[in-house]
Design an enzyme around this catalytic site. Structure first.
Site, mmCIF file in Angstrom:
data_model
loop_
_atom_site.group_PDB
_atom_site.id
_atom_site.type_symbol
_atom_site.label_atom_id
_atom_site.label_comp_id
_atom_site.label_asym_id
_atom_site.label_seq_id
_atom_site.Cartn_x
_atom_site.Cartn_y
_atom_site.Cartn_z
ATOM 1 N N SER A 9 0.836 -1.206 0.000
ATOM 2 C CA SER A 9 0.000 0.000 0.000
ATOM 3 C C SER A 9 0.864 1.246 0.000
ATOM 4 O O SER A 9 1.968 1.257 0.558
ATOM 5 C CB SER A 9 -0.865 -0.011 1.260
ATOM 6 O OG SER A 9 -1.402 1.266 1.490
ATOM 7 N N GLU A 23 0.229 3.553 1.845
ATOM 8 C CA GLU A 23 0.312 3.917 3.268
ATOM 9 C C GLU A 23 1.673 3.540 3.849
ATOM 10 O O GLU A 23 2.053 4.033 4.907
ATOM 11 C CB GLU A 23 -0.799 3.218 4.053
ATOM 12 C CG GLU A 23 -2.144 3.902 3.953
ATOM 13 C CD GLU A 23 -2.203 5.256 4.664
ATOM 14 O OE1 GLU A 23 -1.866 5.320 5.844
ATOM 15 O OE2 GLU A 23 -2.593 6.236 4.009
ATOM 16 N N TYR A 35 -1.822 0.209 10.463
ATOM 17 C CA TYR A 35 -2.091 -0.377 9.143
ATOM 18 C C TYR A 35 -0.847 -0.247 8.250
ATOM 19 O O TYR A 35 -0.390 -1.212 7.635
ATOM 20 C CB TYR A 35 -3.285 0.325 8.482
ATOM 21 C CG TYR A 35 -3.461 -0.083 7.045
ATOM 22 C CD1 TYR A 35 -4.114 -1.265 6.723
ATOM 23 C CD2 TYR A 35 -2.948 0.697 6.012
ATOM 24 C CE1 TYR A 35 -4.246 -1.666 5.403
ATOM 25 C CE2 TYR A 35 -3.069 0.308 4.690
ATOM 26 C CZ TYR A 35 -3.722 -0.870 4.389
ATOM 27 O OH TYR A 35 -3.845 -1.276 3.078
HETATM 28 N N1 GDD Z 1 -12.576 7.329 5.670
HETATM 29 C C1 GDD Z 1 -12.649 8.654 5.849
HETATM 30 N N2 GDD Z 1 -13.789 9.209 6.364
HETATM 31 N N3 GDD Z 1 -11.586 9.424 5.496
HETATM 32 C C2 GDD Z 1 -11.690 10.770 5.645
HETATM 33 C C3 GDD Z 1 -12.835 11.381 6.155
HETATM 34 C C4 GDD Z 1 -13.938 10.575 6.543
HETATM 35 O O1 GDD Z 1 -14.968 11.028 6.999
HETATM 36 N N4 GDD Z 1 -12.628 12.722 6.157
HETATM 37 C C5 GDD Z 1 -11.408 12.937 5.654
HETATM 38 N N5 GDD Z 1 -10.812 11.741 5.350
HETATM 39 C C6 GDD Z 1 -9.463 11.578 4.825
HETATM 40 C C7 GDD Z 1 -8.599 10.594 5.642
HETATM 41 O O2 GDD Z 1 -8.099 11.236 6.821
HETATM 42 C C8 GDD Z 1 -7.516 10.257 4.615
HETATM 43 O O3 GDD Z 1 -6.540 11.262 4.611
HETATM 44 C C9 GDD Z 1 -8.277 10.331 3.266
HETATM 45 O O4 GDD Z 1 -9.528 10.968 3.544
HETATM 46 C C10 GDD Z 1 -8.530 8.973 2.620
HETATM 47 O O5 GDD Z 1 -9.107 8.111 3.585
HETATM 48 P P1 GDD Z 1 -9.690 6.666 3.175
HETATM 49 O O6 GDD Z 1 -10.620 6.798 2.042
HETATM 50 O O7 GDD Z 1 -10.196 6.030 4.431
HETATM 51 O O8 GDD Z 1 -8.425 5.891 2.592
HETATM 52 P P2 GDD Z 1 -6.927 5.781 3.127
HETATM 53 O O9 GDD Z 1 -6.070 6.680 2.279
HETATM 54 O O10 GDD Z 1 -6.830 5.937 4.588
HETATM 55 O O11 GDD Z 1 -6.576 4.244 2.811
HETATM 56 C C11 GDD Z 1 -6.974 3.608 1.601
HETATM 57 O O12 GDD Z 1 -5.944 3.659 0.640
HETATM 58 C C12 GDD Z 1 -4.767 2.922 0.971
HETATM 59 C C13 GDD Z 1 -3.773 3.128 -0.157
HETATM 60 O O13 GDD Z 1 -3.182 4.380 -0.005
HETATM 61 C C14 GDD Z 1 -7.346 2.162 1.947
HETATM 62 O O14 GDD Z 1 -7.924 1.562 0.831
HETATM 63 C C15 GDD Z 1 -6.125 1.359 2.337
HETATM 64 O O15 GDD Z 1 -6.491 0.004 2.558
HETATM 65 C C16 GDD Z 1 -5.117 1.466 1.185
HETATM 66 O O16 GDD Z 1 -3.961 0.712 1.484
#
Ligand code: GDD
Length: 359
Positions: free
Chosen positions: A130, A132, A153
């Site tokens: 990832s 991440e 994670y």
């Molecule tokens: N989920 C979520 N909900 N995220 C929010 C929100 C909210 O209400 N508001 C802001 N965010 C911001 C998070 O703080 C983060 O910076 C960004 O939106 C993306 O969050 P997510 O969609 O939850 O994805 P992620 O980047 O944390 O992780 C995803 O991508 C990774 C690859 O970079 C997941 O799919 C991981 O499993 C994957 O490895």
């Protein structure tokens, strides 16, 4: 006649697993998947993303927390290619339960690698790393960038990456790691920010919701389409030598931009509905992810084609379609919400297969 290639996918019921299954079936593979026993008992809900493929897939119950159960499936299937996609994949949740995140993501990967080494050492292995793993490393990141993960994670994925690399170097496994940046689609889980936004935009448009609560709208991500990213996974396993690759679009956008773009498609002003809510702010944020996928382009011939706007558009119109049906079932007519002109923009059925899962 050459024998059918056999693939084994963990996490087959998720967004990526469903697209990868379609890709492999289309290429003539025999596709097997590992699912949890509870999913077998509740296929309607838990296997909704692969419901349309159910007669063409062979599913096996096993748990990433049990080495013997994984070993049994690997021995029974004898796969040529193993795609290890299953994980506790929600970053926010990893702050709430670091321990189960490590248990599933680190031990689960270790068990599966070990079972492959012992039973099918010539199988090709894909590990879902990832972006991440890069965490707070300066952008753009590529395969040489030092990892600076910011969550349990991210740390668990760094550990999985090193396990994969070590099995390659120590035991000669054809094991590759894809460092995939965020990839979305109408099949994305509701807990992730893009789907949360597209589903709430649709619900607000239909009068089914009145606000959208978000954490940090300034976080920037490199968002691509999951259907294209699974092609990158497959290409990695077709290479003569195993290796690690960044899969990304090379563009970064803020959560705010995704919000504005999505609401704009429905003719809505997001700021009438947006509520900033600290409950969705993470203890440690990854501010900017931006991938440099030159290596994947040069070695795998992989390039993304779907733009940020096209992705947002497909997601929001798919959700509009989904929630229109919900509204109709609740006795409200879709016509009452002036939907007709928008529904014509929904992407063709082939691109929009599958019911988005509720989790
Ligand atoms: N989920 C979520 N909900 N995220 C929010 C929100 C909210 O209400 N508001 C802001 N965010 C911001 C998070 O703080 C983060 O910076 C960004 O939106 C993306 O969050 P997510 O969609 O939850 O994805 P992620 O980047 O944390 O992780 C995803 O991508 C990774 C690859 O970079 C997941 O799919 C991981 O499993 C994957 O490895």
């Amino acid at each position: 006649m050459s024998k059918l290639k056999r693939a084994l996918i963990t996490g087959i019921s998720g967004q990526d697993g469903s697209y990868l299954s379609e890709l492999l079936l289309g290429k003539g593979y025999e596709v097997h998947g590992i699912v949890r026993r509870v999913a077998m008992e509740d296929p309607q809900h838990r296997l909704s993303r692969i419901h349309h493929l159910k007669d063409r897939l062979q599913l096996h119950a096993a748990s990433l927390e049990s080495y013997p159960s994984l070993m049994k499936v690997v021995a029974a299937v004898c796969p040529d290619e193993v795609y290890h996609l299953a994980a506790q994949s929600y970053v926010s949740y990893s702050f709430e339960d670091e321990f189960s995140t490590f248990e599933v993501n680190v031990n689960g990967t270790h068990y599966l690698l070990s079972a492959c080494r012992d039973v099918v050492p010539s199988a090709r292995f894909y590990f879902a790393g990832s972006s991440e793993m890069f965490g707070s490393a300066p952008a753009p990141q590529n395969e040489s960038t030092a990892f600076r993960p910011r969550s349990a994670y991210g740390i668990s994925k760094v550990a999985g990456y090193h396990l994969t690399r070590n099995y390659r170097e120590a035991y000669g496994l054809h094991a590759s790691c894809g460092m995939l940046y965020n990839h979305e689609s109408p099949r994305r889980g509701m807990e992730f920010v893009t789907r949360k936004i597209s589903s709430l935009a649709a619900q607000i448009k239909l009068g089914l919701a009145s606000e959208i609560r978000l954490g940090n709208p300034e976080a920037r991500r490199d968002w691509g389409h999951a259907r294209e990213y699974v092609e990158g996974m497959w290409r990695m396993l077709q290479q003569e030598q195993p290796d690690d690759y960044v899969i990304a679009t090379g563009e970064t956008h803020s959560v705010r931009e995704f919000l504005e773009c999505t609401f704009d498609f429905l003719g809505l002003d997001p700021y009438k509905y947006l509520v900033l809510d600290n409950r969705f702010v993470r203890p440690a944020e990854v501010d900017v992810l931006l991938g440099d996928m030159s290596k994947a382009r040069e070695h795998l011939g992989w390039t993304p084609k779907i733009s940020f706007r096209e992705l947002a558009r497909e997601m929001v119109f798919s959700d509009l379609d989904l929630y229109s049906r919900v509204a109709v079932n609740e006795g409200k007519s879709a016509a009452a919400f002036s939907l007709a002109p928008m529904i014509t923009h929904i992407p063709p059925a082939a691109e929009n297969e599958g019911t988005p899962a509720a989790d």
